[in-house]
Design a protein around this motif. Structure first.
Motif, PDB file in Angstrom:
ATOM      1  N   LEU C 101      20.883  18.620   5.687  1.00  0.00           N
ATOM      2  CA  LEU C 101      21.368  18.897   4.494  1.00  0.00           C
ATOM      3  C   LEU C 101      20.762  19.823   3.453  1.00  0.00           C
ATOM      4  O   LEU C 101      21.362  20.791   2.716  1.00  0.00           O
ATOM      5  CB  LEU C 101      22.019  17.578   3.894  1.00  0.00           C
ATOM      6  N   MET C 102      19.358  19.346   3.423  1.00  0.00           N
ATOM      7  CA  MET C 102      18.476  20.236   2.740  1.00  0.00           C
ATOM      8  C   MET C 102      18.402  21.749   3.063  1.00  0.00           C
ATOM      9  O   MET C 102      18.646  22.601   2.317  1.00  0.00           O
ATOM     10  CB  MET C 102      16.944  19.540   2.979  1.00  0.00           C
ATOM     11  N   ALA C 103      18.358  21.835   4.444  1.00  0.00           N
ATOM     12  CA  ALA C 103      18.377  23.096   5.114  1.00  0.00           C
ATOM     13  C   ALA C 103      19.829  23.843   4.541  1.00  0.00           C
ATOM     14  O   ALA C 103      19.894  24.853   4.182  1.00  0.00           O
ATOM     15  CB  ALA C 103      18.218  23.118   6.483  1.00  0.00           C
ATOM     16  N   MET C 104      20.709  23.092   4.667  1.00  0.00           N
ATOM     17  CA  MET C 104      22.194  23.799   4.287  1.00  0.00           C
ATOM     18  C   MET C 104      22.145  24.193   2.768  1.00  0.00           C
ATOM     19  O   MET C 104      22.502  25.337   2.428  1.00  0.00           O
ATOM     20  CB  MET C 104      23.150  22.933   4.527  1.00  0.00           C
ATOM     21  N   LEU C 105      21.527  23.158   2.000  1.00  0.00           N
ATOM     22  CA  LEU C 105      21.343  23.558   0.600  1.00  0.00           C
ATOM     23  C   LEU C 105      20.596  24.694   0.115  1.00  0.00           C
ATOM     24  O   LEU C 105      21.004  25.575  -0.629  1.00  0.00           O
ATOM     25  CB  LEU C 105      20.813  22.174  -0.148  1.00  0.00           C
ATOM     26  N   ILE C 106      19.611  24.886   0.981  1.00  0.00           N
ATOM     27  CA  ILE C 106      18.749  26.157   0.722  1.00  0.00           C
ATOM     28  C   ILE C 106      19.267  27.176   1.141  1.00  0.00           C
ATOM     29  O   ILE C 106      19.356  28.352   0.576  1.00  0.00           O
ATOM     30  CB  ILE C 106      17.489  25.773   1.574  1.00  0.00           C
ATOM     31  N   GLY C 146       8.290  28.004  11.331  1.00  0.00           N
ATOM     32  CA  GLY C 146       7.763  26.829  11.020  1.00  0.00           C
ATOM     33  C   GLY C 146       6.114  26.813  11.006  1.00  0.00           C
ATOM     34  O   GLY C 146       5.448  26.569  10.154  1.00  0.00           O
ATOM     35  N   ILE C 147       5.841  27.412  12.001  1.00  0.00           N
ATOM     36  CA  ILE C 147       4.168  27.500  12.262  1.00  0.00           C
ATOM     37  C   ILE C 147       3.727  28.563  11.599  1.00  0.00           C
ATOM     38  O   ILE C 147       2.516  28.323  10.859  1.00  0.00           O
ATOM     39  CB  ILE C 147       3.957  27.956  13.898  1.00  0.00           C
ATOM     40  N   ALA C 175      12.663  21.910   5.730  1.00  0.00           N
ATOM     41  CA  ALA C 175      14.102  22.420   5.289  1.00  0.00           C
ATOM     42  C   ALA C 175      14.061  23.772   5.277  1.00  0.00           C
ATOM     43  O   ALA C 175      15.218  24.400   5.755  1.00  0.00           O
ATOM     44  CB  ALA C 175      14.293  21.617   3.927  1.00  0.00           C
ATOM     45  N   PHE C 176      13.259  24.459   4.756  1.00  0.00           N
ATOM     46  CA  PHE C 176      13.148  25.993   4.689  1.00  0.00           C
ATOM     47  C   PHE C 176      13.386  26.672   6.007  1.00  0.00           C
ATOM     48  O   PHE C 176      14.157  27.407   6.474  1.00  0.00           O
ATOM     49  CB  PHE C 176      12.203  26.425   3.823  1.00  0.00           C
TER      50      PHE C 176
END
Lengths: 278, 300, 304
Positions: C101-106, C146-147, C175-176
């Protein structure tokens, strides 16, 4: 826009409108045309699709897009050249001094908004001082003026719940919201069935008589012209090929293209005859 | 007739390339070609043996960094293996998995899509579409992960598993295309003239469906490469000593604080490959299938 | 809500098929006997256990038993944790859902303004820049993003923690990372959708009223162009969860992704099938919700 202006309501002088094309020469869609509309007069612009009649109306409204620009001439509204106005001043003319209704009543209303808020928007833009209640009353009043039965109920509806004829009435109500002196109607009846077409035409004629609104009526249909217009401008390939009083045009068409248009409409003689009698 | 159609579409592509000379498409084409050539010629062109462990040359940085050397242009990993050589070898696996798994998914998807579309509305169509819905309700990566449990991880498994779990989108696409093609006049008239179902599918529907299918498959290769890399990164895809970009990234992860280059270059390789294939796919779309063009770009 | 009933009814065949697929996989993979017994068990012991587990029954009988226990909420027991699989999965689910959800929000925060900007500045440098970034954003593997984020933001300048899920700061990087691909996809969509809506006649109508361009965009273009975007975002949900599995590994995020990976390594079939089933159910629920949102947004459907 001087109040004591005496000339025609609108005069278009040597208007040229061009469209940019990528990498190539510009295309001239409206080529050096001049005509005028007097107060309270209905002027029809006739021509086939691609003749530049719609672009002429969008040029007058200042609604050209997709790379279209007025590149020459003047558009005098009550003596003021609209082309010399700033963007903001031009916006204040739109909707208040002149408004427009379009060909497709199905797609010219926002599907997401109720009818009342779309009419109210047109009032609020130019008359922000009006209270909510005053605006509501005006909305209902406008709907009644365009002869919509059960105006209160219709005001709360969404566009898709109305028929094409009703939607076009709503469009006219929007156009009349600020009592403009000029109404541009771009083929407003083409998408409608014959009965509705006649009703919309009668409505426009009636508004023109009652309120003295000048009308530019764009169409390709000569029988409609005979029915509604005082004066006719015939456009062909971006130019005006003929301009005449409506009776004169039907009795003595001058230009070859006008004659061709008339031949294409076998019943025209009869209809024109009818409007003579009126 | 099929040959003619195919020949015709090749001609379309050729004249399309000349007319729609998109710089991005060209970059994509050149990059993909270079990667393919490198992959094929890998054993002959790599500067070092990509498998050779060299304890004295561990964690050497790329040449432009202090302590770097031209001997190992992109540096070495934690076992002293040459990164550039490993990148070139890794491309072989990615491309192979990408092409072959899309081939499998495409053939299944095309077959089921043609059937489903041709028999649109019947129980066969309903059955296939429910199956498609079920497949699309689970992320492909998850399906692949589950299948990995069943079969030994390895290159053949991966190709099969990715192929067998990603056909649903092709079925949906082809079905939609068939349904619209079916309504067109020439198919209608062939039916009236009493042509058999197989004949109509082969001669009339298939050639018309192919162009959008080719475009979507091209992009599918990029997606498959992504999936393969993710799996190998998780340690569930192709196993060492076979070299993959995802696996290299996994190796480099633990050294990210000290030796950034080990994880950086394979990721760059994946990005560039996927990007190049995407450009190529978009270009093909413009050439083959104007109606698939991205919304709003076909204007005026 | 007959509409909801109808959609739920349509979902049932898909779900049933799904159980068949999962069961078939387990059936093929399955050698639960060896994993449950010590290595030195005799073949007699094996036979007894297989019989007691019903493993000697034909495929379809086993399938119906499996289905029956599932309907009663019994998804089997994880042999590794010696606990009900469903319980284990539900424990970890919130962490994964929060991350998604955080990812979607971002993604929404990034893509809507950028997409609109690119559409309004169409064919200018800004448009090319935004479109370029979104194409590259889609091409980068999320584990690599991510890395690289860890490299730049956690190792080199140490703003964010590298892994774990203890504080809000722990959310930012995962999340990003997970949101980038979705943001890229949505930016393209928003741009295309705005470009389409802006050509609509009702936008011209709004201009003909003398409305300011900024209000024309916010009042008439924005909401209308959002409708297709909502639909596609809902359809992207499976991909988001798939991505979460990988991202959780990179950032040591205690969600179902990591549970799944451990389960795969130890062939803990109960956990694996429970996770697949739970995610499928979620996807179906999200699809229904998307449809519902769509209905709320678009009066053309609501009032028909």
């Amino acid at each position: 826009m001087s109040k004591n202006h005496t000339g025609p309501l609108l005069s278009v002088n040597h208007l040229v409108t061009e469209f940019e094309t990528r990498g190539k020469n510009n295309i001239t869609v409206v080529d050096d045309i001049s005509f005028h509309v007097n107060e309270g007069e209905i002027v029809a612009i006739v021509g086939e699709s691609g003749s530049g009649k719609s672009i002429t109306s969008l040029s007058i409204m200042g609604l050209l897009k997709n790379g279209g620009h007025v590149t020459g001439g003047a558009i005098l509204y009550q003596g003021t050249d609209l082309l010399k106005l700033s963007k903001k001043e031009r916006r204040q003319v739109r909707g208040k001094e002149m408004s427009m209704i379009f060909q497709e009543p199905m797609s010219s209303l926002n599907p997401m908004l109720r009818i009342k808020s779309q009419i109210a928007e047109a009032i609020n833009i130019h008359q922000p001082a009006k209270s909510k209640k005053q605006v509501q009353e005006k909305v209902i009043d406008l709907l009644k003026q365009v002869e919509i039965p059960d105006a209160e109920r219709v005001a709360n509806r969404f566009p898709h719940q109305l028929s094409g004829g009703m939607r076009q009435r709503v469009m006219i109500a929007i156009a009349l919201a600020c009592e403009p002196k000029l109404l541009i109607a771009d083929e407003p009846t083409t998408a409608l069935d014959v009965t509705t077409q006649a009703q919309i035409l009668a409505l426009i004629k009636d508004l023109n008589k009652r309120r003295g609104t000048g009308v530019i009526f764009i169409t390709h249909d000569l029988s409609v012209v005979a029915d509604i217009a005082d004066r006719v401008v015939v456009m062909y390939q971006g130019k005006i090929v003929e301009e005449a009083d409506v009776f004169q045009l039907f009795d003595h068409p001058q230009h070859a293209y006008t004659k061709k248009l008339m031949r294409a409409m076998p019943t025209i003689e009869k209809k024109a005859g009818d409007s003579h009698a009126n | 007739m099929v040959q003619n159609k195919i020949l015709q579409s090749f001609r379309t592509v050729r004249s399309g390339i000349i007319q729609n000379s998109s710089p991005l498409g060209l970059i994509g084409l050149i990059t993909v070609s270079v990667i393919i050539i490198l992959a094929i010629l890998a054993p002959w062109i790599v500067p070092h043996d990509p498998f050779k462990i060299d304890a004295t040359n561990r964690l050497i940085p790329p040449f432009w960094v202090v302590d770097g050397s031209m001997n190992h242009i992109l540096g070495t990993d934690h076992l002293g293996r040459d990164i550039l050589s490993r990148l070139i070898y890794g491309g072989r696996v990615s491309l192979l998995v990408g092409f072959l798994s899309v081939l499998i998914a495409g053939v299944i998807g095309l077959f089921l899509g043609l059937i489903s579309g041709y028999f649109g509305g019947t129980w066969i169509d309903q059955f296939i579409m429910r199956f498609v819905d079920a497949m699309l309700a689970i992320p492909t990566l998850l399906l692949v992960l589950v299948a990995i449990v069943v079969f030994e991880p390895g290159i053949v498994t991966l190709i099969l598993v990715i192929g067998l779990t990603s056909w649903a989108q092709y079925t949906r696409l082809v079905r939609g295309e068939v349904l619209s093609v079916k309504e067109r006049e020439f198919v209608q008239s062939a039916t009236t003239l009493g042509a058999s179902k197989g004949y109509i599918i082969r001669k009339h529907i298939l050639p018309n469906v192919l162009s959008s299918f080719i475009v979507v498959s091209t992009i599918g290769i990029a997606t498959a490469i992504m999936t393969e890399s993710s799996l190998s990164f998780l340690g569930l895809g192709i196993q060492p000593p076979d070299i993959t970009w995802g696996g290299m990234l996994n190796d480099g992860r633990n050294y990210i604080a000290t030796s950034w280059w080990i994880a950086t270059f394979p990721g760059l390789a994946i990005t560039i490959t996927v990007l190049a294939i995407t450009f190529l796919g978009d270009w093909l779309r413009d050439i083959l299938d104007p109606k698939l063009k991205k919304g709003g770009d076909a204007d005026e | 809500m007959s509409y909801l009933k109808r959609s739920l009814l349509q979902v049932i065949p898909s779900l049933l098929l799904l159980t068949v697929i999962i069961f078939a996989l387990v059936y093929v993979a399955g050698d639960p006997v060896s994993s449950m017994l010590p290595e030195n068990a005799t073949s007699e012991d094996r036979e007894i256990l297989a019989e007691s587990l019903g493993l000697n029954e034909p495929f379809y009988v086993q399938y119906f038993q499996y289905l029956r226990s599932m309907v009663t909420g019994d998804f089997g027991t994880s042999y590794q944790y010696q606990r009900p699989a469903l319980e284990l999965v539900l424990e970890r689910l919130p962490a994964t859902l929060t991350l998604s959800l955080m990812a979607m929000l971002i993604a929404i925060i990034i893509s809507i303004p950028l997409g609109i900007l690119a559409a309004l500045k169409r064919n200018t440098f800004v448009d090319f820049l935004v479109s370029g970034i979104s194409i590259v954003g889609k091409a980068m593997p999320n584990f690599w993003i991510g890395i690289m984020l860890i490299l730049f933001l956690a190792v080199q300048i140490q703003i964010f923690p590298v892994s774990g899920a203890d504080t809000p700061a722990h959310f930012v990087l995962p999340a990003f990372t997970l949101g980038v691909a979705l943001a890229a996809e949505m930016t393209r969509l928003v741009r295309a959708s705005v470009l389409e809506v802006i050509e609509e006649e009702y936008v011209q109508t709004a201009r003909s009223k003398g409305q300011k361009e900024s209000i024309v965009i916010s009042k008439h273009v924005f909401l209308n162009s959002l409708i297709p975007v909502v639909t596609i975002v809902g359809l992207q949900f499976p991909q988001l969860i798939g991505g979460a599995i990988v991202v959780e590994t990179v950032f040591a995020w205690p969600g179902i992704g990591r549970l799944l990976l451990t389960a795969i390594e130890t062939s803990d079939m109960a956990i694996i099938q429970t996770i697949v089933f739970v995610i499928a159910i979620f996807t179906i629920v999200v699809n229904l919700l998307t449809d519902l949102v769509y209905r709320v947004l678009d009066p053309r459907i609501k009032y028909n």
